[in-house]
Motif scaffolding. Structure first.
Motif, short mmCIF file in Angstrom:
data_model
loop_
_atom_site.label_atom_id
_atom_site.label_comp_id
_atom_site.label_asym_id
_atom_site.label_seq_id
_atom_site.Cartn_x
_atom_site.Cartn_y
_atom_site.Cartn_z
N LEU A 230 -37.23 -13.62 -21.18
CA LEU A 230 -37.84 -12.66 -20.26
C LEU A 230 -37.03 -12.48 -18.98
N LEU A 231 -35.87 -13.14 -18.90
CA LEU A 231 -34.99 -12.92 -17.75
C LEU A 231 -34.38 -11.53 -17.84
N ALA A 232 -34.08 -10.94 -16.69
CA ALA A 232 -33.68 -9.53 -16.64
C ALA A 232 -32.46 -9.24 -17.50
N HIS A 233 -31.43 -10.10 -17.44
CA HIS A 233 -30.21 -9.81 -18.21
C HIS A 233 -30.48 -9.90 -19.71
N ALA A 234 -31.39 -10.82 -20.10
CA ALA A 234 -31.74 -10.94 -21.52
C ALA A 234 -32.52 -9.71 -21.98
N LEU A 235 -33.42 -9.22 -21.13
CA LEU A 235 -34.17 -8.01 -21.47
C LEU A 235 -33.25 -6.81 -21.59
N LEU A 236 -32.29 -6.67 -20.66
CA LEU A 236 -31.37 -5.54 -20.72
C LEU A 236 -30.51 -5.59 -21.98
N TYR A 237 -30.07 -6.79 -22.35
CA TYR A 237 -29.29 -6.94 -23.59
C TYR A 237 -30.11 -6.48 -24.79
N GLU A 238 -31.40 -6.89 -24.82
CA GLU A 238 -32.25 -6.53 -25.96
C GLU A 238 -32.56 -5.04 -25.96
N VAL A 239 -32.73 -4.45 -24.79
CA VAL A 239 -32.94 -3.00 -24.69
C VAL A 239 -31.77 -2.25 -25.31
N LYS A 240 -30.56 -2.63 -24.94
CA LYS A 240 -29.38 -1.96 -25.47
C LYS A 240 -29.23 -2.19 -26.98
N ARG A 241 -29.57 -3.40 -27.43
CA ARG A 241 -29.47 -3.70 -28.87
C ARG A 241 -30.45 -2.84 -29.67
N VAL A 242 -31.70 -2.77 -29.20
CA VAL A 242 -32.71 -1.97 -29.91
C VAL A 242 -32.33 -0.49 -29.89
N ALA A 243 -31.85 -0.01 -28.76
CA ALA A 243 -31.44 1.39 -28.66
C ALA A 243 -30.30 1.69 -29.64
N ARG A 244 -29.42 0.72 -29.81
CA ARG A 244 -28.28 0.92 -30.71
C ARG A 244 -28.71 0.94 -32.18
N ILE A 245 -29.54 -0.02 -32.59
CA ILE A 245 -29.90 -0.11 -34.01
C ILE A 245 -30.92 0.96 -34.42
N THR A 246 -31.58 1.57 -33.42
CA THR A 246 -32.50 2.68 -33.70
C THR A 246 -31.94 3.98 -33.13
N GLY A 247 -30.61 4.06 -33.11
CA GLY A 247 -29.94 5.15 -32.40
C GLY A 247 -30.35 6.55 -32.78
N SER A 248 -30.63 6.78 -34.05
CA SER A 248 -30.98 8.14 -34.49
C SER A 248 -32.47 8.43 -34.39
N ASN A 249 -33.26 7.42 -34.01
CA ASN A 249 -34.71 7.59 -33.94
C ASN A 249 -35.13 8.25 -32.63
N TYR A 250 -36.25 8.96 -32.69
CA TYR A 250 -36.88 9.50 -31.49
C TYR A 250 -38.12 8.65 -31.20
N SER A 251 -38.29 8.24 -29.97
CA SER A 251 -39.41 7.36 -29.63
C SER A 251 -40.73 8.08 -29.85
N SER A 252 -41.76 7.28 -30.14
CA SER A 252 -43.10 7.85 -30.36
C SER A 252 -43.61 8.54 -29.10
N MET A 253 -43.21 8.03 -27.93
CA MET A 253 -43.64 8.65 -26.68
C MET A 253 -43.05 10.06 -26.54
N LEU A 254 -41.78 10.21 -26.92
CA LEU A 254 -41.15 11.53 -26.88
C LEU A 254 -41.84 12.49 -27.84
N MET A 255 -42.17 12.01 -29.03
CA MET A 255 -42.83 12.88 -30.01
C MET A 255 -44.19 13.32 -29.50
N ASP A 256 -44.91 12.42 -28.83
CA ASP A 256 -46.20 12.80 -28.23
C ASP A 256 -46.00 13.83 -27.13
N ALA A 257 -44.98 13.63 -26.30
CA ALA A 257 -44.73 14.57 -25.20
C ALA A 257 -44.37 15.95 -25.73
#
Length: 421
Positions: A341-368
């Motif tokens: 839950l440390l900030a640098h670990a969270l940022l690393y995980e954010v970038k990793r998830v964004a990369r492996i789901t790169g072609s996906n559109y978030s559910s929030m965007l689809m709702d908007a």
């Protein structure tokens, strides 16, 4: 056992499919649809079956029961009592798995209020945090009458190909944690501990939830008399559906379901809400797929601010919980703040998830894009709420809440629309 599933989006449909293939008749799996039209369509037009698709192969499951509810606003206590009197003979719910979006949950569960008892088990399989607290505050106000709650995190990826047709696009896992009850039916007010075996064996035991009812019945038959004390009887009755629900869900091997200590699941939930509070609002505001964010330095700078705020409020929450436990004399030992839950670990995980789901559109965007309400208040809004309680400024997360709220009120303009200056 009778399981009800509320929320038939991609994940709800996928979970219903696996439960039905695991729980054979006479066990019942009921699907609760948004309205009677959809219930009729599922039963009569779609052949009373769910399709779960893997690598282009659709696997059917059949034999569901179907119900419908009409979403309504939460009722006042007087209205709930009147509803209860009107429907007191309707079947009570044993196990309810909620796969709805968070902003849909309160009215939906409220419409089932008269069928939920202290013996009911509710599994919250959703994004965001804070929903259990909201349900208790608005519906289940008295601790002794609250249902059992199981909180869950999910990392499976799925999307809907049609109603009752889910495509399993990414293999993940589901982790379950039992929230300890505030009301303790134990002897002399002793707290119920569902994780008693963890400290000794580093594994959890169903017998710590409640005695196995099958074994109890066998003892009675063989001895001709009841061999279980009144306290065990009460515990078995109070937590029978909780034990059965955990046992049933952990049998879903294809979904990699695990029952873990609540503090571990809470950390997983915190990490997920922090990740979602970066990717979901930024992709919604920028109208882009997940992978497009971190090609640009500005996205990383904003993400770092959001992660720093999440770490700060989670750390303050951790300190408060440790102080509260010490004040009440609870011997929980020293628990360091989770490194993940440390900030640098969270940022690393954010970038990793964004990369492996790169072609996906978030559910929030689809709702908007559809002009629907989003889950922003159970993500960034949840973090802002903790910050307010701790007296911490949450400028970046507050900005995300406001910008996504504005985004849903100003329609996204497609590239084919003409603009006039």
């Amino acid at each position: 056992m009778h399981v009800h599933i509320l929320g038939l989006g991609p994940i709800g449909t996928l979970v219903a499919h696996h439960i039905r293939r695991t729980l054979r008749p006479p066990h019942i799996v009921s699907l609760i649809h948004k309205n009677q039209e959809r219930a009729d369509k599922a039963e009569n037009v779609l052949g009373n079956r769910i399709l779960a698709e893997y690598s282009g192969v659709a696997v059917p499951s059949t034999g569901f029961w179907h119900e419908a509810f009409i979403p309504s606003h939460p009722q006042t206590p007087e209205q709930r009592r009147e509803t209860f009197r009107e429907h007191r003979n309707r079947a009570k719910i044993q196990s309810l798995i909620v796969c709805l979006k968070t902003h849909q949950t309160l009215p939906a569960v409220g419409s089932l209020y008269n069928r939920i008892t202290p013996h009911t088990t509710i599994v919250l399989l959703q994004n965001g945090m804070g929903m259990m607290e909201l349900l208790n505050r608005e519906l289940f106000t008295k601790p002794e009458y609250r249902p059992n709650f199981v909180l869950a995190t999910n990392t499976h990826g799925a999307w809907s190909k049609g109603y009752m047709h889910s495509v399993h696009a990414g293999i993940g896992e589901i982790n379950l944690g039992i929230f300890p009850p505030e009301y303790n039916p134990g002897k002399d007010g002793e707290k119920v501990d569902f994780e008693r075996s963890w400290e000794k064996k580093n594994e959890l035991s169903l017998d710590d939830i409640a005695p196995n009812p099958n074994i109890v019945q066998e003892r009675v038959k063989s001895s001709g008399k009841e061999e279980v004390n009144l306290e065990a009887e009460d515990r078995m009755r109070r937590f029978k559906s909780l034990r059965a629900t955990i046992e049933m869900l952990t049998r879903l091997k294809s979904l990699n379901v695990s029952w873990r200590p609540m503090r571990q699941v809470n950390t997983l939930m915190q990490r997920k809400v922090a990740i979602n509070s970066v990717i979901n609002p930024l992709t919604t505001i920028m109208n882009c797929p997940n992978g497009a964010l971190f090609h640009h330095r500005e996205a990383a700078q904003i993400a770092m601010k959001l992660c720093n705020e999440a770490t700060t409020v989670f750390y303050q929450q951790h300190r408060r919980e440790m102080k509260r436990a010490k004040f009440h004399g609870e011997n929980i030992g020293y628990r360091p703040f989770p490194r993940e839950l440390l900030a640098h670990a969270l940022l690393y995980e954010v970038k990793r998830v964004a990369r492996i789901t790169g072609s996906n559109y978030s559910s929030m965007l689809m709702d908007a894009r559809k002009g629907n309400d989003t889950e922003i208040r159970s993500m960034n809004g949840y973090l802002v709420g903790i910050g307010d309680k701790c007296g911490l400024p949450m400028h970046a997360n507050k900005m995300m809440v406001d910008l996504v709220g504005l985004r849903t009120r100003i329609p996204l303009i497609s590239s084919t629309d003409s603009l006039s200056l």
